[in-house]
Design a protein around this motif. Structure first.
Motif, PDB file in Angstrom:
ATOM      1  N   UNK A  56       2.342   1.759  -3.419  1.00 44.91           N
ATOM      2  CA  UNK A  56       1.349   2.278  -4.376  1.00 44.91           C
ATOM      3  C   UNK A  56       1.126   3.780  -4.176  1.00 44.91           C
ATOM      4  N   UNK A  57       1.103   4.208  -2.939  1.00 42.65           N
ATOM      5  CA  UNK A  57       0.934   5.644  -2.676  1.00 42.65           C
ATOM      6  C   UNK A  57       2.132   6.443  -3.195  1.00 42.65           C
ATOM      7  N   UNK A 110       1.999   8.603 -16.399  1.00 42.39           N
ATOM      8  CA  UNK A 110       1.550   7.460 -15.605  1.00 42.39           C
ATOM      9  C   UNK A 110       1.953   6.156 -16.269  1.00 42.39           C
ATOM     10  N   UNK A 111       2.135   5.088 -15.470  1.00 47.74           N
ATOM     11  CA  UNK A 111       2.316   3.775 -16.086  1.00 47.74           C
ATOM     12  C   UNK A 111       1.092   3.424 -16.926  1.00 47.74           C
ATOM     13  N   UNK A 112       1.305   2.603 -17.947  1.00 47.32           N
ATOM     14  CA  UNK A 112       0.202   2.112 -18.766  1.00 47.32           C
ATOM     15  C   UNK A 112      -0.751   1.281 -17.913  1.00 47.32           C
ATOM     16  N   UNK A 113      -0.190   0.460 -17.037  1.00 46.90           N
ATOM     17  CA  UNK A 113      -1.012  -0.395 -16.172  1.00 46.90           C
ATOM     18  C   UNK A 113      -0.264  -0.728 -14.889  1.00 46.90           C
ATOM     19  N   UNK A 114      -1.016  -0.775 -13.796  1.00 47.09           N
ATOM     20  CA  UNK A 114      -0.502  -1.267 -12.523  1.00 47.09           C
ATOM     21  C   UNK A 114      -1.470  -2.357 -12.073  1.00 47.09           C
ATOM     22  N   UNK A 115      -0.938  -3.544 -11.795  1.00 46.41           N
ATOM     23  CA  UNK A 115      -1.756  -4.685 -11.388  1.00 46.41           C
ATOM     24  C   UNK A 115      -1.217  -5.187 -10.058  1.00 46.41           C
ATOM     25  N   UNK A 116      -2.091  -5.215  -9.040  1.00 48.53           N
ATOM     26  CA  UNK A 116      -1.552  -5.579  -7.724  1.00 48.53           C
ATOM     27  C   UNK A 116      -2.488  -6.468  -6.920  1.00 48.53           C
ATOM     28  N   UNK A 117      -1.874  -7.234  -6.029  1.00 47.72           N
ATOM     29  CA  UNK A 117      -2.577  -7.994  -5.012  1.00 47.72           C
ATOM     30  C   UNK A 117      -2.027  -7.554  -3.665  1.00 47.72           C
ATOM     31  N   UNK A 136       2.115  -7.952  -3.976  1.00 48.61           N
ATOM     32  CA  UNK A 136       2.901  -7.715  -5.192  1.00 48.61           C
ATOM     33  C   UNK A 136       2.290  -6.568  -5.986  1.00 48.61           C
ATOM     34  N   UNK A 146       4.026   9.669 -10.203  1.00 45.88           N
ATOM     35  CA  UNK A 146       3.404   9.938 -11.503  1.00 45.88           C
ATOM     36  C   UNK A 146       2.736  11.308 -11.532  1.00 45.88           C
ATOM     37  N   UNK A 147       2.279  11.771 -10.382  1.00 46.28           N
ATOM     38  CA  UNK A 147       1.704  13.111 -10.341  1.00 46.28           C
ATOM     39  C   UNK A 147       2.797  14.181 -10.476  1.00 46.28           C
ATOM     40  N   UNK A 200       1.918   6.731  -6.943  1.00 52.61           N
ATOM     41  CA  UNK A 200       0.943   7.764  -7.327  1.00 52.61           C
ATOM     42  C   UNK A 200       1.570   9.151  -7.228  1.00 52.61           C
ATOM     43  N   UNK A 238       0.827  -1.214   0.000  1.00 52.70           N
ATOM     44  CA  UNK A 238       0.000   0.000   0.000  1.00 52.70           C
ATOM     45  C   UNK A 238       0.860   1.263   0.000  1.00 52.70           C
TER      46      UNK A 238
END
Lengths: 89, 89
Positions: free
Chosen positions: A34-35, A47-54, A57, A41-42, A38, A31
């Motif tokens: 991820x913050x 920004x990344x094209x895609x962020x995929x998370x569980x 990871x 990118x601001x 963010x 978490x």
């Protein structure tokens, strides 16, 4: 390895993307990462094209579409990697 | 449609998952939604299996592994949908 490769990231040619998986021991670390991503990118305005998370990871894909990867995408990759404090190898 | 289906979500049997795509007009809305989803999962103590997002969309996959989908996963789905204020249809 070309001199434009960003260390630690997997570069793919078609479509032009940079990919990296970040693993964490705990959700709190995921978490926090991820913050920070963010915020990065601001700051950069890209920004990344895609962020995929569980819970433990985060897979990050950076791509600029047909335009290819420019210096701004590589800088985004470097800053995201720098934000991954606490990631497990 | 069975009475256990969560409205608006696509349910898959093998593996048991609930899937939904949320679209937004602006990154700020996407970001706000992601923050609300994080709050929801921290409140419930259960997290989506995967969240995959770009600047204007968020794909959410909820799954409980071999155990199947229980009431807690369905409640997670309902609360995430309720958090999607500002999503485009």
């Amino acid at each position: 390895m070309s001199d434009t490769t960003v260390e630690g990231w997997t570069e793919q040619a078609r479509p032009p993307t940079l990919f990296r998986r970040f693993s964490f021991e705990r959700y709190a670390d995921t978490r926090a990462f991820l913050d920070r991503v963010a915020a990065v990118q601001e700051t950069l305005g890209v920004a990344p094209h895609n962020i995929s998370f569980g819970t433990t990871y985060v897979n990050v894909t950076i791509g600029a579409g047909d335009a290819g990867l420019g210096e701004i995408e590589r800088e985004l990759a470097r800053r995201i990697a720098a934000a991954a404090t606490g990631a497990t190898p």
